[in-house]
Scaffold this motif. Structure first.
Motif, PDB file in Angstrom:
ATOM      1  N   TYR A   7      44.366  43.064  43.041  1.00 12.85           N
ATOM      2  CA  TYR A   7      44.267  44.513  42.934  1.00 12.85           C
ATOM      3  C   TYR A   7      43.238  45.010  43.930  1.00 12.85           C
ATOM      4  CZ  TYR A   7      46.655  44.276  38.395  1.00 12.85           C
ATOM      5  OH  TYR A   7      47.557  44.075  37.389  1.00 12.85           O
ATOM      6  N   THR A  24      40.423  47.288  44.674  1.00 11.89           N
ATOM      7  CA  THR A  24      39.481  48.170  43.977  1.00 11.89           C
ATOM      8  C   THR A  24      38.468  48.708  44.976  1.00 11.89           C
ATOM      9  OG1 THR A  24      38.090  46.283  43.429  1.00 11.89           O
ATOM     10  CG2 THR A  24      39.690  46.954  41.779  1.00 11.89           C
ATOM     11  N   TYR A  67      41.621  32.939  28.573  1.00 12.61           N
ATOM     12  CA  TYR A  67      40.502  33.792  28.202  1.00 12.61           C
ATOM     13  C   TYR A  67      40.832  35.255  28.526  1.00 12.61           C
ATOM     14  CZ  TYR A  67      37.759  29.495  27.992  1.00 12.61           C
ATOM     15  OH  TYR A  67      37.283  28.249  27.686  1.00 12.61           O
ATOM     16  N   GLY A 102      44.047  37.315  33.481  1.00 13.57           N
ATOM     17  CA  GLY A 102      45.197  37.799  34.254  1.00 13.57           C
ATOM     18  C   GLY A 102      46.513  37.685  33.516  1.00 13.57           C
ATOM     19  N   THR A 150      48.542  40.860  33.690  1.00 19.05           N
ATOM     20  CA  THR A 150      49.046  40.983  35.057  1.00 19.05           C
ATOM     21  C   THR A 150      50.310  40.144  35.230  1.00 19.05           C
ATOM     22  OG1 THR A 150      46.766  41.268  35.797  1.00 19.05           O
ATOM     23  CG2 THR A 150      48.408  40.719  37.485  1.00 19.05           C
ATOM     24  N   GLN A 161      50.660  45.052  25.083  1.00 21.92           N
ATOM     25  CA  GLN A 161      49.424  44.690  24.392  1.00 21.92           C
ATOM     26  C   GLN A 161      48.873  45.869  23.583  1.00 21.92           C
ATOM     27  OE1 GLN A 161      46.520  42.996  27.021  1.00 21.92           O
ATOM     28  NE2 GLN A 161      45.094  42.524  25.397  1.00 21.92           N
TER      29      GLN A 161
HETATM   30  N1  LIG Z   1      45.288  48.124  37.674  1.00 20.94           N
HETATM   31  C1  LIG Z   1      44.233  47.324  37.936  1.00 20.94           C
HETATM   32  N2  LIG Z   1      43.402  47.625  38.966  1.00 20.94           N
HETATM   33  C2  LIG Z   1      42.354  46.837  39.244  1.00 20.94           C
HETATM   34  N3  LIG Z   1      42.031  45.742  38.552  1.00 20.94           N
HETATM   35  C3  LIG Z   1      42.809  45.386  37.522  1.00 20.94           C
HETATM   36  C4  LIG Z   1      43.951  46.171  37.154  1.00 20.94           C
HETATM   37  N4  LIG Z   1      44.538  45.584  36.086  1.00 20.94           N
HETATM   38  C5  LIG Z   1      43.794  44.498  35.807  1.00 20.94           C
HETATM   39  N5  LIG Z   1      42.761  44.367  36.657  1.00 20.94           N
HETATM   40  C6  LIG Z   1      41.782  43.262  36.663  1.00 20.94           C
HETATM   41  O1  LIG Z   1      42.477  42.073  36.700  1.00 20.94           O
HETATM   42  C7  LIG Z   1      41.904  41.098  35.855  1.00 20.94           C
HETATM   43  C8  LIG Z   1      42.948  40.580  34.887  1.00 20.94           C
HETATM   44  O2  LIG Z   1      43.376  41.615  34.037  1.00 20.94           O
HETATM   45  P1  LIG Z   1      44.461  41.383  32.901  1.00 20.94           P
HETATM   46  O3  LIG Z   1      44.627  42.651  32.173  1.00 20.94           O
HETATM   47  O4  LIG Z   1      45.678  40.791  33.517  1.00 20.94           O
HETATM   48  O5  LIG Z   1      43.739  40.311  31.980  1.00 20.94           O
HETATM   49  P2  LIG Z   1      44.195  39.721  30.559  1.00 20.94           P
HETATM   50  O6  LIG Z   1      44.216  38.253  30.697  1.00 20.94           O
HETATM   51  O7  LIG Z   1      45.440  40.372  30.111  1.00 20.94           O
HETATM   52  O8  LIG Z   1      42.985  40.135  29.627  1.00 20.94           O
HETATM   53  P3  LIG Z   1      43.000  40.444  28.054  1.00 20.94           P
HETATM   54  O9  LIG Z   1      43.142  39.140  27.348  1.00 20.94           O
HETATM   55  O10 LIG Z   1      41.664  41.039  27.811  1.00 20.94           O
HETATM   56  O11 LIG Z   1      44.121  41.371  27.806  1.00 20.94           O
HETATM   57  C9  LIG Z   1      40.735  41.782  35.176  1.00 20.94           C
HETATM   58  O12 LIG Z   1      39.550  41.355  35.830  1.00 20.94           O
HETATM   59  C10 LIG Z   1      40.966  43.232  35.382  1.00 20.94           C
HETATM   60  O13 LIG Z   1      39.741  43.880  35.539  1.00 20.94           O
END
Ligand SMILES: Nc1ncnc2c1ncn2[C@@H]1O[C@H](COP(=O)(O)OP(=O)(O)OP(=O)(O)O)[C@@H](O)[C@H]1O
Ligand SMILES: [Mg+2]
Lengths: 256, 259
Positions: free
Chosen positions: B13, B15, B41, B45, B48, B83
């Motif tokens: 992403y 940022t 954890y 991601g 994502t 989620q």
């Molecule tokens: N649209 C976005 N723009 C910028 N960074 C993002 C975006 N979406 C997610 N991130 C970053 O990508 C990383 C992974 O995010 P993600 O939501 O996929 O994690 P996750 O494993 O689903 O976490 P959780 O278990 O808390 O749901 C994080 O560090 C988050 O800050």
């Protein structure tokens, strides 16, 4: 319960009493032409107690005058919504449309009704459509802007639901975009109605059409100052009621 | 070729403080009728990965093939249980499920679509609450609606993103049992995202551990050798359970300390 009564009834009455006292003091001291509360009531009594009498075009009960104004505002307000809502949705939905028309919207928004009215007279040649044109043009901006902001602040989560289901553009609009935007739209409507009511006085004054605003201006010219106060109070009361009514509608469409 | 093939998936992403590399080459396969879990954890991601497979976002590199067909955008054949529920608050439970049913069954008569909608509401035990709005529901009930909506798409692949993480432990157990029952009846292909090791072992045939980001990847799949139908009781005492749990926990711990 006791606290409720004191806060919702007694305190507002106390506030109103304060205003009456100040008004009385001003009328006997600095502004001798300003009718006192008592005199205002005596001279206005008939207009309030027989609100629907009609002696002539400009000498009518306050209920009748208010009715004329409300009908006019209703027409202008309806026109404002009919034009403003689709423009708001287009601004929110289409980047191109936003780039093309947002500057114009920002440019036209601060223009006073006093400036639009003569133009309306030039265009329509008649006072009634000119007044409605002015009301619509001044009142539509909160609707336009709130709708556009509402569309743009739709949660991407909701749109993703539509994307996963592969909803058509039309279905996405009717099932997701419009319902999600509705609370914003109705906030816009409430603000627009307030503006429409604000504009009516100016429109009626300048066109001399019968209504609360027209009456106010005529009575100023005929030096019946108590009737100015009567008009002002009427305008305030109606504006207050309109806002409360729209507030109820707005609360109904609120999601959470 | 497997039913679902994910190869070399990379995503970062952009940022304000520069790009963050979230996924650094994810590989994964899923067989038809399988329930696979991805455990990782928070922030590694997982969401994502779900968004990529759902087609809601595009990968920087790599490819996703469902039945050999590349994924290029979202579609109801890859259903998602989001989620954060993502229920439409202006629609009733029925309305939310019906939206999905109507979208994928536009050819069917209205009465038939209504029947299907009722069926899915009943499947998650929400018939008494069918006319309630999401805000009138408890967290567990909302989660059920989201599951019903996902199932109602009758997807080839159902992506469930931490479906039970926002509810209390007791409700969670109930929902897990419910999912076990529903999946047992239908054998749909499910990719379950979770951060709960025991949940993954209870529900999945196969578990992919995810390393913490940035540049997260999936570790080698851990097969859960527990027979089905599974019962929650006594399961933690079975050797196959212990074995899977140990492998999973060890991988995740090692991946964390390696960072
Ligand atoms: N649209 C976005 N723009 C910028 N960074 C993002 C975006 N979406 C997610 N991130 C970053 O990508 C990383 C992974 O995010 P993600 O939501 O996929 O994690 P996750 O494993 O689903 O976490 P959780 O278990 O808390 O749901 C994080 O560090 C988050 O800050
Ligand atoms: Mg997530």
């Amino acid at each position: 319960m006791r606290i409720d009564i004191s806060q919702q009834v007694i305190l507002p009455l106390l506030g109103a009493a304060c205003v009456l006292v100040i008004w009385s003091i001003v009328s006997v001291s600095v502004a001798p032409d300003l009718p006192s509360p008592g005199r205002t009531w005596r001279e206005s009594q008939r207009y309030v107690l027989e609100p629907f009498f009609k002696d002539g075009e400009m000498n009518q009960g306050i209920g009748r005058l208010a009715f004329y104004s409300l009908v006019r505002v209703g027409k202008g307000f309806a026109l404002a919504l009919a034009i403003g809502t689709p423009i708001g949705f287009l601004l929110g939905l289409s980047r191109r449309f936003h780039q093309s028309f947002d500057p114009i919207v920002q440019f036209m928004r601060p223009i006073s009704p006093l400036a639009w009215l003569p133009l309306g007279l030039v265009i329509f040649q008649k006072s009634e459509p000119a007044a409605i044109f002015t009301i619509a043009l001044c009142a539509m901006w909160p609707t336009v802007i709130n709708t556009a902001v509402g569309v743009r602040s739709i949660s991407p989560d909701y749109l993703n639901v539509g994307r996963v289901l592969k909803l058509s553009r039309f279905k996405t609009l009717t099932r997701i975009v419009i319902p999600a935007t509705l609370p914003y739209v109705f906030t816009g409507y409430r603000l627009s109605l307030g503006l429409a009511w604000l504009v009516i006085v100016a429109a009626e004054m300048l066109t001399g059409t019968p209504g609360v605003g027209g009456f106010l201006w005529q009575e100023y010219n005929s030096l019946v100052y108590s009737h100015i106060i009567l008009s002002v109070i009427t305008i305030g009361a109606i504006g207050f009621v309109l806002d409360r009514l729209m507030g109820l509608v707005e609360a109904r469409v609120r999601i959470d | 070729m497997a039913y679902l093939e994910v190869r070399g998936l990379r995503k970062s992403y952009g940022t304000r403080s520069g790009p963050t590399a979230v996924l650094g080459g994810v590989d994964l396969t899923l067989e038809e009728g399988e329930l696979a879990a991805v455990v990782g954890y928070s922030g590694s991601g997982k969401t994502t990965l779900v968004s990529l497979i759902a087609g809601l976002i595009a990968p920087d590199r790599g490819e996703i093939l469902l039945e050999g067909v590349p994924v290029t955008g979202p579609g109801p054949e890859r259903g998602v249980v989001f989620q954060q529920y993502s229920l439409l608050p202006w629609l009733s439970v029925r309305g939310n499920v019906a939206l999905a049913v109507d979208a994928v069954n536009s050819g069917l008569p209205a009465s038939e679509r209504r029947r299907i909608t009722d069926e899915f509401i009943a499947l998650v035990n929400l018939t008494p609450a069918a006319w309630k709005r999401p805000r009138q529901l408890s967290g567990g009930m909302r989660q059920r609606v989201a599951v019903a909506r996902g199932l109602a798409m009758r997807p080839k692949l159902l992506l469930m993103d931490e479906p039970f993480s926002a509810v209390d432990a007791l409700t969670r157990a109930t929902l897990q049992d419910e999912l076990l029952r529903i999946w047992g009846e239908r054998r749909s292909t499910v990719m379950l995202i979770t951060n709960d090791v025991d949940e993954a072992i209870l529900l999945a045939d196969r578990i992919y551990p995810m390393t913490p980001g940035p540049d997260a990847v999936l570790g080698p799949a851990i097969e859960v050798g527990l027979p089905r139908p599974r019962q929650r009781r006594h399961m933690s005492l079975e050797p196959a359970y212990q074995k899977a749990r140990q492998a999973l926990v060890e991988f995740l711990r090692a991946a964390r300390t390696a960072r």
